[in-house]
Design a protein around this motif. Structure first.
Motif, PDB file in Angstrom:
ATOM      1  N   GLU A  14       0.855  -1.170   0.000  1.00 53.91           N
ATOM      2  CA  GLU A  14       0.000   0.000   0.000  1.00 53.91           C
ATOM      3  C   GLU A  14       0.902   1.234   0.000  1.00 53.91           C
ATOM      4  OE1 GLU A  14      -3.606  -0.256   0.531  1.00 53.91           O
ATOM      5  OE2 GLU A  14      -3.560   1.860   0.014  1.00 53.91           O
ATOM      6  N   SER A  16       0.583   4.405   0.500  1.00 58.20           N
ATOM      7  CA  SER A  16       0.471   5.400   1.572  1.00 58.20           C
ATOM      8  C   SER A  16       1.246   4.968   2.813  1.00 58.20           C
ATOM      9  CB  SER A  16      -0.990   5.623   1.931  1.00 58.20           C
ATOM     10  OG  SER A  16      -1.574   4.384   2.293  1.00 58.20           O
ATOM     11  N   LEU A  17       1.454   3.668   2.986  1.00 55.78           N
ATOM     12  CA  LEU A  17       2.183   3.183   4.162  1.00 55.78           C
ATOM     13  C   LEU A  17       3.602   3.707   4.227  1.00 55.78           C
ATOM     14  CD1 LEU A  17       1.373  -0.562   4.832  1.00 55.78           C
ATOM     15  CD2 LEU A  17       1.158   1.346   6.396  1.00 55.78           C
ATOM     16  N   ARG A  19       4.691   6.475   3.893  1.00 55.56           N
ATOM     17  CA  ARG A  19       4.769   7.740   4.624  1.00 55.56           C
ATOM     18  C   ARG A  19       5.069   7.494   6.102  1.00 55.56           C
ATOM     19  NH1 ARG A  19      -1.086   9.909   3.834  1.00 55.56           N
ATOM     20  NH2 ARG A  19      -0.503  11.276   5.519  1.00 55.56           N
ATOM     21  N   PHE A  20       4.584   6.371   6.617  1.00 58.27           N
ATOM     22  CA  PHE A  20       4.670   6.129   8.060  1.00 58.27           C
ATOM     23  C   PHE A  20       5.743   5.140   8.466  1.00 58.27           C
ATOM     24  CE2 PHE A  20       0.782   8.297   8.195  1.00 58.27           C
ATOM     25  CZ  PHE A  20      -0.193   7.670   7.443  1.00 58.27           C
ATOM     26  N   LEU A  21       6.008   4.169   7.579  1.00 59.37           N
ATOM     27  CA  LEU A  21       6.863   3.053   7.987  1.00 59.37           C
ATOM     28  C   LEU A  21       8.323   3.433   8.152  1.00 59.37           C
ATOM     29  CD1 LEU A  21       5.613   0.006   5.881  1.00 59.37           C
ATOM     30  CD2 LEU A  21       5.461   0.293   8.339  1.00 59.37           C
ATOM     31  N   VAL A  22       8.923   2.946   9.245  1.00 52.99           N
ATOM     32  CA  VAL A  22      10.364   3.069   9.456  1.00 52.99           C
ATOM     33  C   VAL A  22      10.847   1.735  10.015  1.00 52.99           C
ATOM     34  CG1 VAL A  22      10.392   5.563   9.910  1.00 52.99           C
ATOM     35  CG2 VAL A  22      10.053   3.967  11.801  1.00 52.99           C
ATOM     36  N   GLY A  53       1.030  -8.503   0.619  1.00 54.32           N
ATOM     37  CA  GLY A  53       0.767  -7.075   0.742  1.00 54.32           C
ATOM     38  C   GLY A  53       0.940  -6.526   2.144  1.00 54.32           C
ATOM     39  N   ILE A  54       1.267  -7.398   3.116  1.00 57.39           N
ATOM     40  CA  ILE A  54       1.423  -6.934   4.496  1.00 57.39           C
ATOM     41  C   ILE A  54       2.908  -6.926   4.854  1.00 57.39           C
ATOM     42  CG2 ILE A  54       0.897  -7.423   6.913  1.00 57.39           C
ATOM     43  CD1 ILE A  54      -1.625  -8.816   6.031  1.00 57.39           C
ATOM     44  N   PRO A  55       3.467  -5.752   5.159  1.00 54.97           N
ATOM     45  CA  PRO A  55       4.882  -5.714   5.542  1.00 54.97           C
ATOM     46  C   PRO A  55       5.084  -6.362   6.907  1.00 54.97           C
ATOM     47  CG  PRO A  55       3.902  -3.526   5.717  1.00 54.97           C
ATOM     48  CD  PRO A  55       2.841  -4.427   5.190  1.00 54.97           C
TER      49      PRO A  55
ATOM     50  N   GLN B 149      -7.435   7.914   7.336  1.00 56.24           N
ATOM     51  CA  GLN B 149      -6.712   6.666   7.119  1.00 56.24           C
ATOM     52  C   GLN B 149      -6.557   5.902   8.411  1.00 56.24           C
ATOM     53  OE1 GLN B 149      -3.072   7.809   4.794  1.00 56.24           O
ATOM     54  NE2 GLN B 149      -3.023   5.590   4.565  1.00 56.24           N
ATOM     55  N   LYS B 164      -7.826  -9.066   7.182  1.00 50.84           N
ATOM     56  CA  LYS B 164      -7.767  -8.695   5.773  1.00 50.84           C
ATOM     57  C   LYS B 164      -8.874  -9.366   4.976  1.00 50.84           C
ATOM     58  CE  LYS B 164      -4.173  -7.322   2.670  1.00 50.84           C
ATOM     59  NZ  LYS B 164      -3.265  -7.818   1.671  1.00 50.84           N
ATOM     60  N   SER B 177      -4.869   0.077   5.840  1.00 47.93           N
ATOM     61  CA  SER B 177      -3.685  -0.738   5.550  1.00 47.93           C
ATOM     62  C   SER B 177      -3.297  -1.572   6.761  1.00 47.93           C
ATOM     63  CB  SER B 177      -2.511   0.112   5.068  1.00 47.93           C
ATOM     64  OG  SER B 177      -2.415   1.298   5.783  1.00 47.93           O
ATOM     65  N   TRP B 178      -2.513  -2.622   6.487  1.00 47.88           N
ATOM     66  CA  TRP B 178      -2.199  -3.627   7.497  1.00 47.88           C
ATOM     67  C   TRP B 178      -0.698  -3.786   7.656  1.00 47.88           C
ATOM     68  CZ3 TRP B 178      -6.786  -5.789   9.348  1.00 47.88           C
ATOM     69  CH2 TRP B 178      -7.919  -5.565   8.550  1.00 47.88           C
ATOM     70  N   LEU B 180       2.373  -5.917  10.013  1.00 43.50           N
ATOM     71  CA  LEU B 180       2.734  -6.884  11.041  1.00 43.50           C
ATOM     72  C   LEU B 180       3.801  -6.221  11.897  1.00 43.50           C
ATOM     73  CD1 LEU B 180       3.318 -10.585  10.041  1.00 43.50           C
ATOM     74  CD2 LEU B 180       3.516  -9.713  12.319  1.00 43.50           C
ATOM     75  N   PRO B 187       6.993   0.041  14.060  1.00 41.00           N
ATOM     76  CA  PRO B 187       7.733   0.432  12.861  1.00 41.00           C
ATOM     77  C   PRO B 187       7.186   1.708  12.235  1.00 41.00           C
ATOM     78  CG  PRO B 187       6.122  -1.227  12.268  1.00 41.00           C
ATOM     79  CD  PRO B 187       5.943  -0.974  13.739  1.00 41.00           C
ATOM     80  N   PHE B 188       6.872   2.686  13.075  1.00 40.21           N
ATOM     81  CA  PHE B 188       6.325   3.937  12.554  1.00 40.21           C
ATOM     82  C   PHE B 188       7.155   5.103  13.046  1.00 40.21           C
ATOM     83  CE2 PHE B 188       2.864   1.693  10.863  1.00 40.21           C
ATOM     84  CZ  PHE B 188       2.391   0.802  11.825  1.00 40.21           C
ATOM     85  N   ASP B 189       7.164   6.132  12.227  1.00 45.67           N
ATOM     86  CA  ASP B 189       7.947   7.315  12.522  1.00 45.67           C
ATOM     87  C   ASP B 189       7.289   8.136  13.625  1.00 45.67           C
ATOM     88  OD1 ASP B 189       9.576   9.667  10.209  1.00 45.67           O
ATOM     89  OD2 ASP B 189      10.089   8.960  12.224  1.00 45.67           O
ATOM     90  N   LYS B 192       3.319  10.950  14.056  1.00 40.96           N
ATOM     91  CA  LYS B 192       2.625  10.726  12.781  1.00 40.96           C
ATOM     92  C   LYS B 192       1.103  10.628  12.873  1.00 40.96           C
ATOM     93  CE  LYS B 192       5.545  10.454   9.317  1.00 40.96           C
ATOM     94  NZ  LYS B 192       6.251  11.657   9.680  1.00 40.96           N
TER      95      LYS B 192
END
Lengths: 77, 310
Positions: A14, A16-17, A19-22, A53-55, B149, B164, B177-178, B180, B187-189, B192
Protein backbone atom coordinates in the motif's frame (compact mmCIF):
# COMPACT_ATOMS: atom_id res chain seq x y z
CA UNK A 1 10.59 -17.03 5.85
CA UNK A 2 8.42 -17.95 2.88
CA UNK A 3 4.84 -18.85 3.61
CA UNK A 4 5.06 -21.30 0.71
CA UNK A 5 1.45 -20.71 -0.29
CA UNK A 6 2.49 -20.38 -3.91
CA UNK A 7 0.92 -16.98 -4.55
CA UNK A 8 2.44 -16.18 -7.92
CA UNK A 9 2.08 -12.42 -8.03
CA UNK A 10 3.42 -10.70 -4.90
CA UNK A 11 0.88 -8.16 -3.71
CA UNK A 12 2.26 -4.63 -3.83
CA UNK A 13 2.67 -2.57 -0.72
CA UNK A 14 0.00 0.00 0.00
CA UNK A 15 1.83 3.16 -1.18
CA UNK A 16 0.47 5.40 1.57
CA UNK A 17 2.18 3.18 4.16
CA UNK A 18 5.60 4.39 3.04
CA UNK A 19 4.77 7.74 4.62
CA UNK A 20 4.67 6.13 8.06
CA UNK A 21 6.86 3.05 7.99
CA UNK A 22 10.36 3.07 9.46
CA UNK A 23 12.69 0.38 10.73
CA UNK A 24 11.37 -0.70 14.15
CA UNK A 25 14.92 -0.95 15.48
CA UNK A 26 16.53 2.26 14.33
CA UNK A 27 13.36 4.24 13.50
CA UNK A 28 15.11 5.34 10.31
CA UNK A 29 13.56 5.44 6.83
CA UNK A 30 13.34 2.38 4.61
CA UNK A 31 13.71 1.89 0.91
CA UNK A 32 11.14 -0.16 -0.96
CA UNK A 33 12.83 -2.69 -3.22
CA UNK A 34 10.35 -3.72 -5.88
CA UNK A 35 12.44 -6.59 -7.22
CA UNK A 36 12.41 -8.55 -3.99
CA UNK A 37 9.30 -6.92 -2.51
CA UNK A 38 11.15 -5.92 0.63
CA UNK A 39 11.70 -2.84 2.72
CA UNK A 40 15.41 -2.26 3.10
CA UNK A 41 17.27 -0.52 5.91
CA UNK A 42 20.55 0.27 4.17
CA UNK A 43 22.34 1.43 7.32
CA UNK A 44 21.74 -1.74 9.31
CA UNK A 45 21.76 -3.97 6.25
CA UNK A 46 18.44 -5.64 6.92
CA UNK A 47 15.40 -6.29 4.78
CA UNK A 48 11.82 -6.72 5.93
CA UNK A 49 9.64 -8.94 3.73
CA UNK A 50 6.22 -8.03 2.40
CA UNK A 51 3.92 -11.01 2.34
CA UNK A 52 0.47 -10.86 0.77
CA UNK A 53 0.77 -7.08 0.74
CA UNK A 54 1.42 -6.93 4.50
CA UNK A 55 4.88 -5.71 5.54
CA UNK A 56 6.41 -7.91 8.23
CA UNK A 57 8.11 -5.41 10.51
CA UNK A 58 9.19 -7.81 13.23
CA UNK A 59 13.00 -7.60 13.54
CA UNK A 60 13.37 -11.37 13.99
CA UNK A 61 11.76 -11.88 10.58
CA UNK A 62 14.13 -9.58 8.75
CA UNK A 63 17.05 -10.95 6.78
CA UNK A 64 20.50 -9.43 6.56
CA UNK A 65 21.37 -8.00 3.17
CA UNK A 66 25.10 -8.10 3.67
CA UNK A 67 27.26 -11.15 2.91
CA UNK A 68 27.60 -12.31 6.51
CA UNK A 69 26.50 -15.48 8.21
CA UNK A 70 22.77 -15.03 8.85
CA UNK A 71 21.66 -13.89 12.32
CA UNK A 72 20.90 -16.79 14.67
CA UNK A 73 17.82 -18.49 13.36
CA UNK A 74 15.32 -17.19 15.88
CA UNK A 75 11.94 -18.72 15.18
CA UNK A 76 9.14 -16.64 13.72
CA UNK A 77 7.45 -14.79 16.59
CA UNK B 1 4.86 -21.02 44.19
CA UNK B 2 1.39 -19.89 43.24
CA UNK B 3 1.36 -17.57 46.22
CA UNK B 4 4.53 -15.92 45.03
CA UNK B 5 3.16 -15.27 41.54
CA UNK B 6 1.70 -11.82 42.17
CA UNK B 7 4.89 -10.78 43.97
CA UNK B 8 7.06 -11.90 41.09
CA UNK B 9 4.78 -10.26 38.59
CA UNK B 10 4.98 -7.02 40.55
CA UNK B 11 8.77 -7.16 40.48
CA UNK B 12 8.78 -7.82 36.76
CA UNK B 13 6.73 -4.71 36.18
CA UNK B 14 8.96 -2.50 38.33
CA UNK B 15 11.93 -3.29 36.13
CA UNK B 16 15.54 -2.20 36.43
CA UNK B 17 17.66 -3.60 39.23
CA UNK B 18 14.84 -5.68 40.65
CA UNK B 19 14.34 -7.32 37.26
CA UNK B 20 18.03 -8.24 37.14
CA UNK B 21 17.80 -9.69 40.64
CA UNK B 22 14.86 -11.85 39.66
CA UNK B 23 16.71 -12.96 36.57
CA UNK B 24 19.83 -13.94 38.46
CA UNK B 25 17.84 -15.97 40.97
CA UNK B 26 16.25 -18.02 38.23
CA UNK B 27 19.32 -18.23 36.05
CA UNK B 28 20.44 -15.46 33.74
CA UNK B 29 19.63 -17.29 30.53
CA UNK B 30 15.92 -17.52 31.31
CA UNK B 31 15.37 -13.78 31.43
CA UNK B 32 13.10 -11.66 33.57
CA UNK B 33 10.00 -13.23 35.02
CA UNK B 34 6.47 -12.35 34.21
CA UNK B 35 3.08 -14.02 34.16
CA UNK B 36 1.02 -15.96 31.67
CA UNK B 37 -2.43 -16.06 33.22
CA UNK B 38 -1.74 -17.46 36.67
CA UNK B 39 1.54 -19.14 35.68
CA UNK B 40 4.98 -17.64 36.16
CA UNK B 41 7.05 -17.66 33.00
CA UNK B 42 9.92 -15.78 31.44
CA UNK B 43 9.18 -12.85 29.14
CA UNK B 44 10.25 -14.87 26.14
CA UNK B 45 7.98 -17.77 27.10
CA UNK B 46 5.09 -15.40 27.65
CA UNK B 47 5.43 -13.82 24.22
CA UNK B 48 5.52 -17.21 22.59
CA UNK B 49 2.56 -18.58 24.53
CA UNK B 50 0.47 -15.53 23.73
CA UNK B 51 1.40 -15.75 20.08
CA UNK B 52 0.16 -19.32 20.04
CA UNK B 53 -3.07 -18.40 21.81
CA UNK B 54 -3.99 -15.95 19.09
CA UNK B 55 -2.73 -18.14 16.30
CA UNK B 56 -5.09 -20.77 17.63
CA UNK B 57 -8.15 -18.57 18.19
CA UNK B 58 -7.84 -16.30 15.14
CA UNK B 59 -10.44 -17.97 12.96
CA UNK B 60 -12.99 -18.18 15.76
CA UNK B 61 -12.07 -14.89 17.40
CA UNK B 62 -15.16 -12.95 16.35
CA UNK B 63 -17.58 -15.78 17.06
CA UNK B 64 -16.08 -16.25 20.50
CA UNK B 65 -16.27 -12.55 21.28
CA UNK B 66 -19.96 -12.58 20.48
CA UNK B 67 -20.61 -15.72 22.52
CA UNK B 68 -18.61 -14.76 25.58
CA UNK B 69 -19.90 -11.23 25.84
CA UNK B 70 -23.34 -11.95 24.43
CA UNK B 71 -22.59 -9.44 21.70
CA UNK B 72 -21.92 -6.66 24.16
CA UNK B 73 -18.32 -6.24 22.94
CA UNK B 74 -19.85 -4.56 19.87
CA UNK B 75 -21.40 -1.91 22.07
CA UNK B 76 -18.11 -1.34 23.90
CA UNK B 77 -16.35 -0.81 20.59
CA UNK B 78 -19.10 1.51 19.37
CA UNK B 79 -18.69 3.55 22.55
CA UNK B 80 -14.94 3.76 21.93
CA UNK B 81 -15.55 5.21 18.48
CA UNK B 82 -18.13 7.60 19.82
CA UNK B 83 -15.65 8.82 22.40
CA UNK B 84 -12.98 9.19 19.73
CA UNK B 85 -15.42 11.13 17.55
CA UNK B 86 -13.00 11.25 14.61
CA UNK B 87 -13.47 13.92 11.98
CA UNK B 88 -12.69 13.27 8.30
CA UNK B 89 -8.95 13.51 7.69
CA UNK B 90 -8.02 11.73 10.92
CA UNK B 91 -5.06 9.35 10.88
CA UNK B 92 -5.64 6.40 13.16
CA UNK B 93 -3.18 3.75 14.28
CA UNK B 94 -5.01 0.75 15.64
CA UNK B 95 -2.56 -1.47 17.49
CA UNK B 96 -3.32 -5.12 18.23
CA UNK B 97 -6.13 -4.44 15.79
CA UNK B 98 -6.08 -7.96 14.41
CA UNK B 99 -9.46 -8.72 12.97
CA UNK B 100 -10.30 -5.11 12.21
CA UNK B 101 -13.28 -4.34 14.45
CA UNK B 102 -12.04 -0.88 15.39
CA UNK B 103 -10.70 -0.07 11.92
CA UNK B 104 -14.02 -0.87 10.20
CA UNK B 105 -15.97 1.14 12.74
CA UNK B 106 -13.59 4.06 12.22
CA UNK B 107 -14.12 3.93 8.47
CA UNK B 108 -17.91 3.82 8.87
CA UNK B 109 -17.80 6.72 11.31
CA UNK B 110 -15.70 9.06 9.17
CA UNK B 111 -17.65 8.10 6.09
CA UNK B 112 -20.93 9.21 7.76
CA UNK B 113 -19.27 12.31 9.13
CA UNK B 114 -17.97 13.08 5.66
CA UNK B 115 -21.43 12.62 4.11
CA UNK B 116 -22.94 14.99 6.63
CA UNK B 117 -20.14 17.46 5.95
CA UNK B 118 -20.80 17.36 2.21
CA UNK B 119 -24.55 17.67 2.70
CA UNK B 120 -24.06 20.77 4.84
CA UNK B 121 -21.75 22.19 2.22
CA UNK B 122 -24.25 21.62 -0.56
CA UNK B 123 -27.02 23.24 1.48
CA UNK B 124 -24.97 26.38 1.93
CA UNK B 125 -23.86 26.52 -1.64
CA UNK B 126 -27.17 26.45 -3.46
CA UNK B 127 -26.26 29.61 -5.34
CA UNK B 128 -22.99 28.54 -6.95
CA UNK B 129 -22.11 30.01 -10.29
CA UNK B 130 -21.63 27.57 -13.20
CA UNK B 131 -17.91 28.33 -13.00
CA UNK B 132 -17.76 27.28 -9.38
CA UNK B 133 -19.75 24.12 -10.07
CA UNK B 134 -17.44 23.04 -12.89
CA UNK B 135 -14.43 23.72 -10.67
CA UNK B 136 -15.84 21.51 -7.97
CA UNK B 137 -16.03 18.57 -10.38
CA UNK B 138 -12.34 18.92 -11.12
CA UNK B 139 -11.21 19.02 -7.51
CA UNK B 140 -11.06 15.69 -5.80
CA UNK B 141 -13.49 17.08 -3.27
CA UNK B 142 -15.81 14.19 -2.97
CA UNK B 143 -13.48 11.60 -1.47
CA UNK B 144 -15.78 9.53 0.62
CA UNK B 145 -13.38 9.27 3.55
CA UNK B 146 -11.95 12.76 3.23
CA UNK B 147 -8.33 11.63 3.56
CA UNK B 148 -8.96 9.66 6.73
CA UNK B 149 -6.71 6.67 7.12
CA UNK B 150 -6.35 3.76 9.48
CA UNK B 151 -3.29 1.54 9.85
CA UNK B 152 -3.94 -1.74 11.60
CA UNK B 153 -0.88 -3.11 13.35
CA UNK B 154 -0.77 -6.55 14.97
CA UNK B 155 1.99 -8.93 15.98
CA UNK B 156 0.07 -12.01 14.92
CA UNK B 157 -0.03 -13.10 11.28
CA UNK B 158 -3.15 -15.19 11.65
CA UNK B 159 -5.17 -12.39 13.19
CA UNK B 160 -4.14 -10.00 10.40
CA UNK B 161 -5.03 -12.61 7.82
CA UNK B 162 -8.53 -12.90 9.25
CA UNK B 163 -8.80 -9.13 9.37
CA UNK B 164 -7.77 -8.70 5.77
CA UNK B 165 -10.20 -11.35 4.60
CA UNK B 166 -12.99 -9.69 6.55
CA UNK B 167 -12.14 -6.36 4.96
CA UNK B 168 -12.35 -7.84 1.49
CA UNK B 169 -15.58 -9.58 2.34
CA UNK B 170 -17.19 -6.45 3.77
CA UNK B 171 -15.85 -4.16 1.05
CA UNK B 172 -13.36 -2.08 3.05
CA UNK B 173 -10.32 -1.05 1.05
CA UNK B 174 -9.88 2.69 0.81
CA UNK B 175 -7.93 4.29 3.64
CA UNK B 176 -7.06 0.98 5.26
CA UNK B 177 -3.69 -0.74 5.55
CA UNK B 178 -2.20 -3.63 7.50
CA UNK B 179 1.20 -4.00 9.15
CA UNK B 180 2.73 -6.88 11.04
CA UNK B 181 4.47 -5.21 13.96
CA UNK B 182 5.18 -5.28 17.67
CA UNK B 183 3.45 -2.78 19.96
CA UNK B 184 6.63 -2.58 22.03
CA UNK B 185 8.73 -1.70 18.99
CA UNK B 186 6.52 0.06 16.45
CA UNK B 187 7.73 0.43 12.86
CA UNK B 188 6.32 3.94 12.55
CA UNK B 189 7.95 7.32 12.52
CA UNK B 190 7.57 9.87 15.32
CA UNK B 191 4.68 12.30 15.53
CA UNK B 192 2.62 10.73 12.78
CA UNK B 193 -0.84 9.76 14.03
CA UNK B 194 -3.80 11.71 15.35
CA UNK B 195 -5.19 8.81 17.36
CA UNK B 196 -3.74 5.57 18.73
CA UNK B 197 -6.12 2.86 19.82
CA UNK B 198 -5.51 -0.48 21.44
CA UNK B 199 -8.66 -2.47 22.07
CA UNK B 200 -8.42 -5.66 24.12
CA UNK B 201 -4.77 -5.86 23.16
CA UNK B 202 -2.71 -4.16 25.83
CA UNK B 203 -3.44 -6.97 28.24
CA UNK B 204 -1.46 -9.30 25.99
CA UNK B 205 1.55 -7.04 25.67
CA UNK B 206 4.49 -8.24 27.77
CA UNK B 207 6.10 -4.84 28.41
CA UNK B 208 3.18 -2.46 28.73
CA UNK B 209 5.50 0.40 29.63
CA UNK B 210 7.32 0.06 26.30
CA UNK B 211 4.05 -0.10 24.38
CA UNK B 212 2.88 3.10 26.08
CA UNK B 213 6.18 4.83 25.30
CA UNK B 214 5.86 3.80 21.67
CA UNK B 215 2.27 5.03 21.59
CA UNK B 216 3.46 8.39 22.86
CA UNK B 217 6.26 8.53 20.30
CA UNK B 218 4.15 7.90 17.21
CA UNK B 219 1.33 10.26 18.15
CA UNK B 220 1.36 13.82 16.88
CA UNK B 221 1.43 16.57 19.49
CA UNK B 222 -2.23 16.97 20.39
CA UNK B 223 -2.83 13.34 19.52
CA UNK B 224 -4.98 11.04 21.63
CA UNK B 225 -4.31 7.67 23.20
CA UNK B 226 -7.32 5.42 23.72
CA UNK B 227 -7.25 2.04 25.36
CA UNK B 228 -10.28 -0.25 25.65
CA UNK B 229 -9.59 -3.15 27.97
CA UNK B 230 -11.05 -5.47 30.55
CA UNK B 231 -10.63 -3.98 33.99
CA UNK B 232 -11.59 -4.50 37.61
CA UNK B 233 -15.04 -4.69 39.10
CA UNK B 234 -15.20 -3.19 42.57
CA UNK B 235 -18.78 -4.13 43.42
CA UNK B 236 -18.39 -7.36 45.47
CA UNK B 237 -21.61 -9.05 44.34
CA UNK B 238 -21.08 -8.27 40.68
CA UNK B 239 -17.46 -9.32 41.06
CA UNK B 240 -18.48 -12.76 42.31
CA UNK B 241 -20.99 -13.25 39.51
CA UNK B 242 -18.40 -12.11 37.01
CA UNK B 243 -15.84 -14.55 38.44
CA UNK B 244 -18.36 -17.38 38.30
CA UNK B 245 -19.20 -16.61 34.70
CA UNK B 246 -15.55 -16.15 33.73
CA UNK B 247 -14.19 -19.30 35.28
CA UNK B 248 -17.14 -21.65 34.83
CA UNK B 249 -18.69 -20.59 31.53
CA UNK B 250 -16.06 -19.02 29.33
CA UNK B 251 -13.53 -21.85 29.10
CA UNK B 252 -16.39 -24.25 28.40
CA UNK B 253 -17.59 -21.99 25.58
CA UNK B 254 -14.03 -21.93 24.38
CA UNK B 255 -13.93 -25.71 24.21
CA UNK B 256 -17.36 -26.10 22.62
CA UNK B 257 -17.07 -23.33 20.04
CA UNK B 258 -13.36 -23.14 19.33
CA UNK B 259 -12.15 -26.50 20.60
CA UNK B 260 -9.70 -24.65 22.79
CA UNK B 261 -10.24 -24.61 26.53
CA UNK B 262 -6.71 -23.51 27.39
CA UNK B 263 -6.70 -20.33 25.36
CA UNK B 264 -9.87 -19.14 27.00
CA UNK B 265 -8.58 -20.13 30.39
CA UNK B 266 -5.63 -17.87 29.62
CA UNK B 267 -7.99 -15.10 28.58
CA UNK B 268 -9.89 -15.21 31.84
CA UNK B 269 -6.74 -15.39 33.96
CA UNK B 270 -5.07 -12.58 32.04
CA UNK B 271 -8.00 -10.30 32.82
CA UNK B 272 -7.51 -10.95 36.54
CA UNK B 273 -3.77 -10.27 36.20
CA UNK B 274 -4.14 -6.98 34.44
CA UNK B 275 -3.65 -3.75 36.42
CA UNK B 276 -6.82 -2.09 37.67
CA UNK B 277 -8.03 1.29 36.46
CA UNK B 278 -5.96 3.58 38.67
CA UNK B 279 -2.76 1.63 38.15
CA UNK B 280 -3.13 1.67 34.38
CA UNK B 281 -3.87 5.38 34.57
CA UNK B 282 -0.56 5.90 36.42
CA UNK B 283 1.33 3.86 33.82
CA UNK B 284 -0.16 5.97 31.04
CA UNK B 285 0.86 9.12 32.86
CA UNK B 286 4.37 7.71 33.29
CA UNK B 287 4.66 7.45 29.53
CA UNK B 288 4.15 11.20 29.30
CA UNK B 289 0.46 11.50 28.55
CA UNK B 290 -1.60 14.31 30.01
CA UNK B 291 -5.23 14.62 31.05
CA UNK B 292 -5.32 10.87 31.57
CA UNK B 293 -8.74 9.64 32.50
CA UNK B 294 -10.84 6.50 32.39
CA UNK B 295 -14.46 5.60 31.92
CA UNK B 296 -15.90 2.38 33.35
CA UNK B 297 -18.31 0.42 31.22
CA UNK B 298 -20.58 -2.17 32.83
CA UNK B 299 -19.33 -1.34 36.32
CA UNK B 300 -15.68 -1.84 35.43
CA UNK B 301 -15.86 -5.08 33.50
CA UNK B 302 -14.36 -2.94 30.78
CA UNK B 303 -12.73 0.49 30.93
CA UNK B 304 -11.69 3.07 28.36
CA UNK B 305 -8.52 4.94 29.27
CA UNK B 306 -7.71 8.16 27.45
CA UNK B 307 -4.67 10.43 27.40
CA UNK B 308 -3.23 13.21 25.29
CA UNK B 309 0.22 13.97 23.98
CA UNK B 310 0.60 17.68 24.51
Amino acid sequence: SGSGLGSGRPQPLEPSLLRFLVCPLSKRPLRYEEATNELINEELGIAYPIIDGIPNMIPEAARTTRKKPPAEGSKQP
Amino acid sequence: AAGLCPYRALLARRGGALRALCGSVRGLAAGPETHFGFQTVTEAERREKIYHVFESVAKKYDVMNDSMTLGIHRVWKDILLHKMNPSPGTLLLDVAGGTGDIAFRFINYVRSARERQLQRKLKHHQNLSWQEISESYQEDKFKSLGDSQVVVCDINKEMLKVGKQKAQHLGYSEGLSWVLGNAEELPFDDDKFDVYTIAFGIRNVTRIDLALQEAYRVLKPGGRFLCLEFSHVSNPLLSRLYDLYSFQVIPVLGEVIAGDWKSYQYLVESIRRFPPQEELKAMIEDAGFFKVDYQNLNSGIVAIHSGFKL
